[in-house]
Design a protein around this motif. Structure first.
Motif, short mmCIF file in Angstrom:
data_model
loop_
_atom_site.label_atom_id
_atom_site.label_comp_id
_atom_site.label_asym_id
_atom_site.label_seq_id
_atom_site.Cartn_x
_atom_site.Cartn_y
_atom_site.Cartn_z
N PRO A 197 0.82 -1.21 0.00
CA PRO A 197 0.00 0.00 0.00
C PRO A 197 0.86 1.26 0.00
N ASP A 198 2.13 1.15 0.41
CA ASP A 198 3.01 2.32 0.40
C ASP A 198 3.29 2.81 -1.01
N CYS A 199 3.04 1.99 -2.04
CA CYS A 199 3.30 2.40 -3.42
C CYS A 199 2.10 3.09 -4.04
N ASN A 200 1.02 3.19 -3.34
CA ASN A 200 -0.17 3.87 -3.84
C ASN A 200 -0.18 5.26 -3.21
N ILE A 201 0.03 6.28 -4.03
CA ILE A 201 0.16 7.64 -3.51
C ILE A 201 -1.08 8.06 -2.72
N CYS A 202 -2.24 7.59 -3.13
CA CYS A 202 -3.47 7.97 -2.40
C CYS A 202 -3.50 7.34 -1.02
N ASP A 203 -3.15 6.04 -0.94
CA ASP A 203 -3.12 5.37 0.36
C ASP A 203 -1.98 5.89 1.22
N LEU A 204 -0.85 6.23 0.58
CA LEU A 204 0.34 6.66 1.31
C LEU A 204 0.09 7.93 2.09
N GLY A 205 -0.65 8.87 1.52
CA GLY A 205 -0.79 10.11 2.26
C GLY A 205 -1.95 11.00 1.85
N LEU A 206 -2.31 11.02 0.58
CA LEU A 206 -3.33 11.97 0.13
C LEU A 206 -4.66 11.72 0.83
N PHE A 207 -5.16 10.50 0.79
CA PHE A 207 -6.46 10.22 1.42
C PHE A 207 -6.39 10.42 2.93
N ARG A 208 -5.30 9.97 3.54
CA ARG A 208 -5.16 10.14 4.99
C ARG A 208 -5.17 11.61 5.37
N SER A 209 -4.44 12.39 4.60
CA SER A 209 -4.34 13.82 4.88
C SER A 209 -5.70 14.51 4.70
N LEU A 210 -6.38 14.19 3.61
CA LEU A 210 -7.71 14.78 3.38
C LEU A 210 -8.69 14.31 4.44
N GLN A 211 -8.62 13.03 4.79
CA GLN A 211 -9.54 12.47 5.78
C GLN A 211 -9.37 13.16 7.13
N SER A 212 -8.14 13.41 7.53
CA SER A 212 -7.92 14.06 8.83
C SER A 212 -8.51 15.46 8.84
N ARG A 213 -8.49 16.14 7.70
CA ARG A 213 -9.10 17.47 7.62
C ARG A 213 -10.63 17.38 7.64
N CYS A 214 -11.18 16.36 6.97
CA CYS A 214 -12.63 16.20 6.90
C CYS A 214 -13.22 15.81 8.25
N PHE A 215 -12.48 15.04 9.04
CA PHE A 215 -13.00 14.60 10.33
C PHE A 215 -13.13 15.73 11.33
N LYS A 216 -12.56 16.89 11.05
CA LYS A 216 -12.65 18.03 11.96
C LYS A 216 -14.03 18.69 11.91
N THR A 217 -14.84 18.30 10.92
CA THR A 217 -16.18 18.86 10.74
C THR A 217 -17.19 17.73 10.65
N SER A 218 -18.31 17.88 11.33
CA SER A 218 -19.35 16.85 11.22
C SER A 218 -20.34 17.27 10.13
N THR A 219 -20.88 16.27 9.45
CA THR A 219 -21.85 16.53 8.38
C THR A 219 -23.13 15.77 8.66
N ALA A 220 -24.23 16.29 8.16
CA ALA A 220 -25.54 15.71 8.44
C ALA A 220 -25.96 14.66 7.41
N ASP A 221 -25.47 14.82 6.16
CA ASP A 221 -25.91 13.89 5.12
C ASP A 221 -24.82 13.76 4.05
N VAL A 222 -25.06 12.89 3.09
CA VAL A 222 -24.06 12.60 2.05
C VAL A 222 -23.76 13.83 1.19
N PRO A 223 -24.76 14.59 0.71
CA PRO A 223 -24.42 15.78 -0.10
C PRO A 223 -23.54 16.78 0.66
#
Length: 186
Positions: free
Chosen positions: A98-124
């Protein structure tokens, strides 16, 4: 995908745009590459490089069943029609790497950590938040992730293609502070 609601409900009138999940199969994946990803890469990549002999863009994919070989006839035909038959290459990441997949390596983790700072009510609302987070994404962070990938690939080469390596930590933040962060690692 977004589509208008067919019927009214307590939550919305008919015709309101609502999110519908979509299964990703080979045809959906192929179309996403050909009509979304590859044109976006072309728009953002320096124009002169596309004309250089031997130049190619490598798209790395994991082993998901919807992913395809570049020998896929429809994919090759469409690339030819776009004039990109020798410019786009599909690769599978090494097994259990998984370290060879740039998205798994850091992009998704980095974006996810930013997204988790805000709660959302629905999918849209979640989709909107993810898009805003991506648009606000710091290019310096993305550069650090790509430098990590280059370091890992160098380690894989040293190990003759094996996955048995220690993940390198070149101290990118210190290099940034010292003004010495490289653009590539060779």
């Amino acid at each position: 995908r977004w589509a208008p609601a067919v019927r009214a409900s307590v939550n919305r009138p008919a015709g309101t745009m609502v999110w519908h999940d979509e299964s990703v199969n080979l045809a959906v994946y192929r179309n996403t590459l050909l009509y979304n990803l590859i044109p976006a890469i072309q728009d953002k990549w320096p124009r002169g490089q596309w004309q250089r002999p031997g130049f190619s863009v490598r798209i790395q994919q994991d082993g998901a069943s919807a992913h395809m070989s570049e020998r896929d006839a429809l994919f090759a035909l469409q690339l030819g029609a776009m004039g990109l038959q020798d410019k786009v290459r599909l690769y599978y990441q090494p097994a259990n790497s998984p370290d060879c997949n740039i998205c798994d390596l850091g992009l998704f983790r980095s974006l996810q950590s930013r997204c988790f700072k805000t709660s959302t009510a629905d999918v849209p609302e979640l989709i909107g938040h993810v898009i805003r987070t991506y648009l606000e994404y710091d290019s310096a962070t993305l550069n650090k992730i790509f430098l990590s990938l280059m370091s890992i690939m160098n380690e894989i080469i040293v190990c003759n293609g094996d996955n048995n390596y220690e993940q390198p930590h070149p101290g990118k933040d210190k290099l940034i502070r010292d003004g010495q962060l490289p653009e590539t690692i060779g």
